[in-house]
Design a protein around this motif. Structure first.
Motif, PDB file in Angstrom:
ATOM      1  N   ASN A  44      11.726 -10.581 -10.048  1.00 43.14           N
ATOM      2  CA  ASN A  44      10.994 -10.515  -8.782  1.00 43.14           C
ATOM      3  C   ASN A  44      11.728  -9.652  -7.756  1.00 43.14           C
ATOM      4  O   ASN A  44      11.099  -8.904  -6.990  1.00 43.14           O
ATOM      5  N   GLU A  46      -0.233  -8.611  -7.659  1.00 47.92           N
ATOM      6  CA  GLU A  46      -0.213  -9.341  -8.930  1.00 47.92           C
ATOM      7  C   GLU A  46       1.056  -9.030  -9.719  1.00 47.92           C
ATOM      8  O   GLU A  46       1.483  -7.867  -9.774  1.00 47.92           O
ATOM      9  N   ARG A  47       1.611 -10.061 -10.343  1.00 47.22           N
ATOM     10  CA  ARG A  47       2.738  -9.905 -11.244  1.00 47.22           C
ATOM     11  C   ARG A  47       2.474 -10.658 -12.534  1.00 47.22           C
ATOM     12  O   ARG A  47       2.049 -11.815 -12.512  1.00 47.22           O
ATOM     13  N   TYR A  48       2.757  -9.981 -13.632  1.00 51.61           N
ATOM     14  CA  TYR A  48       2.612 -10.547 -14.965  1.00 51.61           C
ATOM     15  C   TYR A  48       4.006 -10.520 -15.583  1.00 51.61           C
ATOM     16  O   TYR A  48       4.512  -9.448 -15.928  1.00 51.61           O
ATOM     17  N   ILE A  88       3.460 -15.469 -17.524  1.00 54.21           N
ATOM     18  CA  ILE A  88       2.973 -16.125 -16.309  1.00 54.21           C
ATOM     19  C   ILE A  88       2.381 -15.093 -15.353  1.00 54.21           C
ATOM     20  O   ILE A  88       2.949 -14.020 -15.158  1.00 54.21           O
ATOM     21  N   TYR A  89       1.236 -15.437 -14.781  1.00 50.40           N
ATOM     22  CA  TYR A  89       0.597 -14.642 -13.730  1.00 50.40           C
ATOM     23  C   TYR A  89       0.887 -15.256 -12.380  1.00 50.40           C
ATOM     24  O   TYR A  89       0.794 -16.481 -12.211  1.00 50.40           O
ATOM     25  N   THR A  90       1.211 -14.411 -11.402  1.00 46.08           N
ATOM     26  CA  THR A  90       1.235 -14.833 -10.000  1.00 46.08           C
ATOM     27  C   THR A  90       0.509 -13.778  -9.189  1.00 46.08           C
ATOM     28  O   THR A  90       0.662 -12.573  -9.427  1.00 46.08           O
ATOM     29  N   GLY A 145      -3.265 -17.411  -7.448  1.00 50.27           N
ATOM     30  CA  GLY A 145      -2.263 -18.458  -7.591  1.00 50.27           C
ATOM     31  C   GLY A 145      -1.304 -18.160  -8.720  1.00 50.27           C
ATOM     32  O   GLY A 145      -0.962 -17.004  -8.963  1.00 50.27           O
ATOM     33  N   GLU A 146      -0.882 -19.185  -9.425  1.00 48.82           N
ATOM     34  CA  GLU A 146       0.030 -19.011 -10.561  1.00 48.82           C
ATOM     35  C   GLU A 146      -0.523 -19.765 -11.756  1.00 48.82           C
ATOM     36  O   GLU A 146      -0.990 -20.896 -11.630  1.00 48.82           O
ATOM     37  N   ARG A 147      -0.451 -19.124 -12.904  1.00 47.29           N
ATOM     38  CA  ARG A 147      -0.928 -19.788 -14.126  1.00 47.29           C
ATOM     39  C   ARG A 147      -0.280 -19.149 -15.349  1.00 47.29           C
ATOM     40  O   ARG A 147       0.207 -18.010 -15.287  1.00 47.29           O
TER      41      ARG A 147
END
Length: 257
Positions: free
Chosen positions: A9, A122-124, A132-134, A138-140
């Motif tokens: 991050n 977006e971050r993958y 994880i996606y944020t 949201g986050e999932r």
């Protein structure tokens, strides 16, 4: 010691600080080719420099493979693979399907990675625990879609004009069998595949930095990414990525003829 998600991050943040202010800003573009068009921007160079500086400060024993500033220590156990702006053509055109790709390899095998799209936020991210996606949703945890047939699949490629000869024939055969095909999403297509929105990406002529950050995200979400001959994709080349084993097997059977 391996880096963690928080360090990825941090890398994404220093890159974002260089790329996002230059997006849709009328920036200057340099052509890297004397014949043809291979654009690079100040954002590419500045973002990679910022990423490398943070890596060198925290993991000086690691090697780095980058698109814009050369390679260091590629024979080391851990090597970072960086593409500061994957999709520079989209970047200079104002289309938010470009991204920053950051990957980490251990003894030549991709083990951690991130696809960052600063404009959409977006971050993958992927490590040994999965993908994880944020972002705005949201986050999932990321899980690929288990499509069972090419006839039901959604296919993406950057451009069909990049294929020629036998590769074009094979690509067009697959394209003719899928439910839907779309062009022009660069690295964002792989993010959509990992998130379960599409089923298949087929490309050629990729460099190691084009896939280094992508491989763990796809595999951590349950997808498959290989070369057209079924080999490991870390060195780039002609690449296929699929969300399900069924679609992968049907598509690669055509690519391997």
């Amino acid at each position: 010691m391996l880096p963690d998600r928080s360090f990825f991050n941090r890398l994404a943040e220093v890159a974002r600080a260089e790329t996002l202010p230059r997006f849709r800003s009328g920036l200057d573009v340099t052509n890297k080719l004397s014949s043809g068009f291979d654009p690079v921007t100040e954002g590419d160079r500045a973002a990679e420099f910022a990423i490398r500086a943070l890596i060198e400060e925290n993991f000086p024993e690691h090697g780095i493979l980058g698109e814009e500033h050369g390679d260091v220590g590629l024979d080391r156990d851990f090597v970072w693979v960086i593409d500061p702006i994957d999709g520079t053509r989209a970047f200079i055109s104002g289309v938010p399907v470009w991204g920053t790709l950051i990957g980490l390899q251990r003894q030549g095998r991709a083990i951690m990675g991130m696809i960052e799209q600063p404009f959409t936020g977006e971050r993958y991210f992927a490590d040994e625990n999965g993908s994880i996606y944020t972002g705005p949703e949201g986050e999932r945890r990321l899980v690929t879609r288990q499509c069972e047939a090419l006839s039901s699949a959604v296919l993406f490629t950057t451009s069909p004009h990049l294929f020629a000869g036998g590769e074009m024939e094979k690509y067009r055969e697959i394209e003719g069998q899928v439910r839907l095909f779309r062009y022009g999403c660069d690295c964002y297509a792989y993010a959509l595949l990992a998130a379960g929105h599409i089923d298949l990406v087929i490309e050629n002529g990729l460099k190691p930095y084009d896939v280094g950050g992508i491989i763990p995200v796809i595999e951590g979400a349950g997808g498959i990414i290989t070369t057209w001959d079924g080999g490991r994709p870390e060195n780039g080349g002609s690449i296929i990525a699929a969300g399900s084993r069924a679609v992968y097997e049907q598509a690669i059977a055509i690519l391997q003829r």
